[in-house]
Write a protein that holds these residues in place. Structure first.
Motif, PDB file in Angstrom:
ATOM      1  N   ARG A  10       0.837  -1.212   0.000  1.00 27.82           N
ATOM      2  CA  ARG A  10       0.000   0.000   0.000  1.00 27.82           C
ATOM      3  C   ARG A  10       0.869   1.259   0.000  1.00 27.82           C
ATOM      4  N   ARG A  64      -6.630   7.149   7.669  1.00 28.33           N
ATOM      5  CA  ARG A  64      -7.920   6.636   7.204  1.00 28.33           C
ATOM      6  C   ARG A  64      -7.870   6.293   5.711  1.00 28.33           C
ATOM      7  N   ASP A  65      -7.336   7.191   4.902  1.00 31.30           N
ATOM      8  CA  ASP A  65      -7.227   6.922   3.468  1.00 31.30           C
ATOM      9  C   ASP A  65      -6.259   5.779   3.185  1.00 31.30           C
ATOM     10  N   ASN A  68      -8.117   2.642   3.856  1.00 36.69           N
ATOM     11  CA  ASN A  68      -9.346   2.540   3.069  1.00 36.69           C
ATOM     12  C   ASN A  68      -8.983   2.013   1.684  1.00 36.69           C
ATOM     13  N   SER A  69      -8.655   0.742   1.631  1.00 34.50           N
ATOM     14  CA  SER A  69      -8.187   0.112   0.407  1.00 34.50           C
ATOM     15  C   SER A  69      -8.701  -1.322   0.373  1.00 34.50           C
ATOM     16  N   GLU A  70      -8.922  -1.823  -0.816  1.00 34.05           N
ATOM     17  CA  GLU A  70      -9.377  -3.211  -0.968  1.00 34.05           C
ATOM     18  C   GLU A  70      -8.409  -4.187  -0.297  1.00 34.05           C
ATOM     19  N   GLU A  73      -9.491  -4.988   3.166  1.00 29.47           N
ATOM     20  CA  GLU A  73     -10.853  -5.476   3.368  1.00 29.47           C
ATOM     21  C   GLU A  73     -10.909  -6.994   3.488  1.00 29.47           C
TER      22      GLU A  73
END
Length: 74
Positions: A10, A64-65, A68-70, A73
């Motif tokens: 990431r 947060r960003d 906030n990634s696949e 998840e």
């Protein structure tokens, strides 16, 4: 894929999207460029404090960003 590998991937994704070098991120985050390379390649565990420096100061992105990634998840 282990968490440290996901974090590294990431970081690299954001860094390449923003077209900034590892050296530039490392300098802004006040970490060694070699350490930065190891983190990106999933070879080093990074503390939360250092992760915050890399993400917020080096990549100029919010935590947060960042998460906030696949990738996170799964």
């Amino acid at each position: 894929m282990q968490l440290q590998e996901k974090i590294g991937a990431r970081i690299k994704q954001i860094r390449t999207e923003k077209k900034i070098t590892q050296e530039s991120v490392a300098y802004s985050a006040n970490v060694d460029r070699t350490y930065m390379n190891h983190v990106e390649n999933g070879r080093r565990n990074v503390t939360l404090e250092t992760l915050e420096k890399i993400v917020c100061e080096g990549l100029e992105t919010s935590i947060r960003d960042f998460f906030n990634s696949e990738e996170f998840e799964k």
